[in-house]
Design an enzyme around this catalytic site. Structure first.
Site, mmCIF file in Angstrom:
data_model
loop_
_atom_site.group_PDB
_atom_site.id
_atom_site.type_symbol
_atom_site.label_atom_id
_atom_site.label_comp_id
_atom_site.label_asym_id
_atom_site.label_seq_id
_atom_site.Cartn_x
_atom_site.Cartn_y
_atom_site.Cartn_z
ATOM 1 C CE LYS A 157 -3.171 2.618 3.067
ATOM 2 N NZ LYS A 157 -4.016 2.582 4.277
ATOM 3 N NE ARG A 215 -10.653 -1.299 4.314
ATOM 4 C CZ ARG A 215 -11.143 -1.507 5.534
ATOM 5 N NH1 ARG A 215 -12.247 -2.229 5.703
ATOM 6 N NH2 ARG A 215 -10.513 -1.032 6.589
ATOM 7 C CG ASP A 261 -9.713 7.441 6.993
ATOM 8 O OD1 ASP A 261 -8.675 7.386 6.298
ATOM 9 O OD2 ASP A 261 -9.711 7.679 8.218
ATOM 10 C CG ASP A 275 -5.399 7.852 4.804
ATOM 11 O OD1 ASP A 275 -6.334 8.480 4.266
ATOM 12 O OD2 ASP A 275 -5.558 6.831 5.508
ATOM 13 C CE LYS A 333 -6.371 8.631 8.238
ATOM 14 N NZ LYS A 333 -6.995 7.562 9.032
ATOM 15 C CD GLU A 342 -6.604 5.215 2.703
ATOM 16 O OE1 GLU A 342 -7.569 5.295 3.478
ATOM 17 O OE2 GLU A 342 -5.440 5.000 3.080
ATOM 18 C CG ASP A 348 -1.799 5.218 5.026
ATOM 19 O OD1 ASP A 348 -1.642 4.201 5.722
ATOM 20 O OD2 ASP A 348 -2.890 5.521 4.505
HETATM 21 N N1 BES Z 1 -4.089 4.466 7.036
HETATM 22 C C1 BES Z 1 -5.194 4.168 7.865
HETATM 23 C C2 BES Z 1 -4.868 3.141 8.955
HETATM 24 C C3 BES Z 1 -3.888 3.558 10.013
HETATM 25 C C4 BES Z 1 -4.339 3.963 11.240
HETATM 26 C C5 BES Z 1 -2.536 3.483 9.808
HETATM 27 C C6 BES Z 1 -3.445 4.299 12.229
HETATM 28 C C7 BES Z 1 -1.644 3.837 10.793
HETATM 29 C C8 BES Z 1 -2.105 4.231 12.018
HETATM 30 C C9 BES Z 1 -6.344 3.613 7.027
HETATM 31 O O1 BES Z 1 -6.419 4.080 5.738
HETATM 32 C C10 BES Z 1 -7.584 3.999 7.717
HETATM 33 O O2 BES Z 1 -7.851 5.155 7.787
HETATM 34 N N2 BES Z 1 -8.303 3.021 8.234
HETATM 35 C C11 BES Z 1 -9.504 3.255 8.934
HETATM 36 C C12 BES Z 1 -10.521 2.277 8.440
HETATM 37 C C13 BES Z 1 -11.904 2.536 8.947
HETATM 38 C C14 BES Z 1 -12.455 3.792 8.317
HETATM 39 C C15 BES Z 1 -12.762 1.356 8.617
HETATM 40 C C16 BES Z 1 -9.238 3.057 10.426
HETATM 41 O O3 BES Z 1 -8.501 2.131 10.748
HETATM 42 O O4 BES Z 1 -9.717 3.842 11.199
HETATM 43 ZN ZN ZN Z 2 -4.664 4.714 4.880
HETATM 44 MN MN MN Z 3 -7.459 5.903 5.612
#
Ligand code: BES
Ligand code: ZN
Ligand code: MN
Length: 490
Positions: A258, A344, A340, A263, A270, A342, A281
């Site tokens: 990824k 996946r 968010d 992000d 966020k 994204e 990210d």
């Molecule tokens: N890049 C984030 C995940 C992340 C969180 C990486 C903390 C490093 C530290 C990912 O894209 C994301 O935002 N995931 C969300 C998914 C949710 C919206 C289902 C998350 O984990 O909050």
């Molecule tokens: Zn992300």
């Molecule tokens: Mn995200």
């Protein structure tokens, strides 16, 4: 300038380095062979051991001033009770180099415990390189010039055995350094194009093939999922394929990463505090590129394809909205309920693209979910996969690289959580089992090959200063990838 490593066979008292680091397991007496050094130090070493001023606890550091001859300073580094030799050596070497790098000297020698093999030596080299690693490219030169570590020699009994470990250790260390530099680069510099350039540079230096797809090419391949993330940013998205050929026409392993260069969350934006960490990210992509660099340097007789999905996730007038439905390249209709989630969406099309290589196995790495940090913290990566043997192989590879992981199940009951009223699936399944539902989402796009997914959101970088590593990028999972591929060499 990269660190120069060498192995030497000399008496500790004859070491002329600025710093001599002695790696010492717990409970040991003054290590054998250090009598002359102890004499040169006026008995300071044996007195420290006798008084219990140094007992060898993990991460313990005793700092002594050198004698009239020999090393200028001596650092005795505790390794604790050693249960996992290579991991303890890596950690101690890391700490030694980190300390030495702050001591205004260009050279360090390391005394390692006796009886080390090439694998052990390799970990010493990797650890020392990682401990001395710094990112200074965006800092003005200090007004008071400072000497940084340039040369590390490892004092060994058998130079021939050590030389092999030295060479492979340097190759893997170079992979980690490359990954950590890309990770550390801020989002305005580490763009999808910059990741493509990094891949082209690796390809040019190691005579690999590289293919870089942009928006137009991805449109032709109907990658509606990846492109949905890309539509909110003017930056060109990049799907990068780096092909290492060490074994003719054999079916390759695919490593996928990824590469979300920043992000923001998109329209599902966020919160501001801590958002700056989201430059990391793209750590999965950095891990893939670092591993490809190491694999090429190691000249492994095997075929490996590195795939990177590089993009920036932005809110804008052209960005996707919650509720939008897109179609991925494998035909699946996806309802995007949270922009968010994204990573996946990007990986969906990247993983389907991997199928064209007819891979023997695909391993992807992604900073995919905050949930993995809640579940497993900052020491363990989440490991999920469709093939039990492959999962075990990847876990074992991670253990050898001191990048431990823990398996989470792709539990079929939870598929219910990502069913959509409008489309085939939706891109989040709510808070419960967030890492598993993300894995189940990815699984939809992995038909045709055995697959393992590494969720490195908790391990690819550290928000706190750790004893052996400064806060920032860890380079994980470069070591896991390299160990996994290396073990597949037949
Ligand atoms: N890049 C984030 C995940 C992340 C969180 C990486 C903390 C490093 C530290 C990912 O894209 C994301 O935002 N995931 C969300 C998914 C949710 C919206 C289902 C998350 O984990 O909050
Ligand atoms: Zn992300
Ligand atoms: Mn995200």
């Amino acid at each position: 300038m990269p660190l120069a490593f060498s192995v030497v066979h000399v008496d500790a008292s004859a070491v002329s380095a600025g710093v001599l680091a002695i790696l010492c397991p717990k409970g040991s007496l003054v290590p054998a062979g250090l009598t002359a050094l102890d004499d040169a130090l006026g008995g300071a070493l044996s007195r420290s051991f006798a008084r219990g001023a140094f007992v060898g606890k993990r991460d313990e550091v005793l700092h002594l001033s050198g004698g009239a001859t020999g090393p200028e300073r001596v650092l005795v580094i505790g390794m604790g009770v050693v249960t996992d030799g290579p991991a303890a050596l890596k950690r101690a070497a890391q700490l030694a180099a980190r300390r030495a790098n702050g001591l205004n000297t260009a050279s360090m020698a390391i005394i390692v415990p006796t009886g080390l093999n090439a694998v052990d030596l390799e970990q010493v080299v990797i650890g020392a390189s990682m401990g001395a690693w710094e990112y200074r490219e965006l800092k003005s030169p200090p007004t008071e010039p400072r000497t940084t570590l340039e040369r590390i020699s490892i004092v060994v009994e058998d130079e021939a055995t050590a030389a092999a470990g030295l060479a492979s250790g340097e190759s893997i260390a170079a992979g980690y350094s490359l990954a950590r530099r890309l990770q550390m680069m801020p989002g305005n510099l580490c763009t999808p194009d910059a990741l493509a350039d990094a891949a082209r540079d690796i390809a040019a230096r190691h005579a690999m093939d590289v293919t870089v797809l942009g928006r137009r090419e991805m449109e032709a391949l109907r990658m509606g999922s990846f492109l949905a993330v890309a539509q909110g940013t003017p930056q060109e998205p990049r799907l990068i394929a780096l092909e290492y050929r060490g074994a003719g026409d054999a079916r390759p392993i695919v490593l996928a990463g990824k590469g979300v260069c920043f992000d923001t969350g998109g329209i599902s934006i966020k919160p501001a505090p801590g958002m700056e960490w989201m430059k990391y990210d793209m750590s999965g992509a950095a891990g893939v590129l670092g591993a490809m660099e190491a694999i090429a340097r190691l000249k492994l007789p095997i075929n490996v394809v590195g795939l990177v999905g590089a993009v920036t996730n932005m809110p804008s007038g052209t960005a996707i909205n919650p509720g939008d439905v897109v179609q991925a390249s494998n035909g699946t209709f996806i309802e995007i309920v949270n922009t968010d989630a994204e990573g996946r969406l990007v990986l969906a099309d990247v993983l389907h693209y991997a199928k064209k290589y007819d891979p023997v196995a695909v391993v992807d790495a992604a900073t995919l979910t905050g949930a993995v940090v809640i579940g497993l913290g900052n020491s363990l990566m989440g490991v999920l996969g469709t093939d039990a043997t492959l999962v075990q192989d990847v876990l074992a590879a991670g253990a050898r690289a001191s990048e431990p992981g823990w398996e989470l199940p792709l539990w079929p009951d939870y598929e219910e959580q990502i069913k959509s009223d409008t489309a085939d699936i939706k891109n989040t399944g709510g808070r419960a089992a967030g890492t598993i539902t993300a894995g189940l989402f990815l699984k939809v796009f992995t038909e045709g090959y055995p697959w393992v997914h590494l969720d490195v959101a908790g391990t690819a970088y550290s928000e706190n200063d750790l004893v052996s590593l400064p806060k920032g990028p860890t380079g994980r999972p470069v070591g896991t990838f390299v160990e996994f591929v290396r073990a597949r060499v037949s």
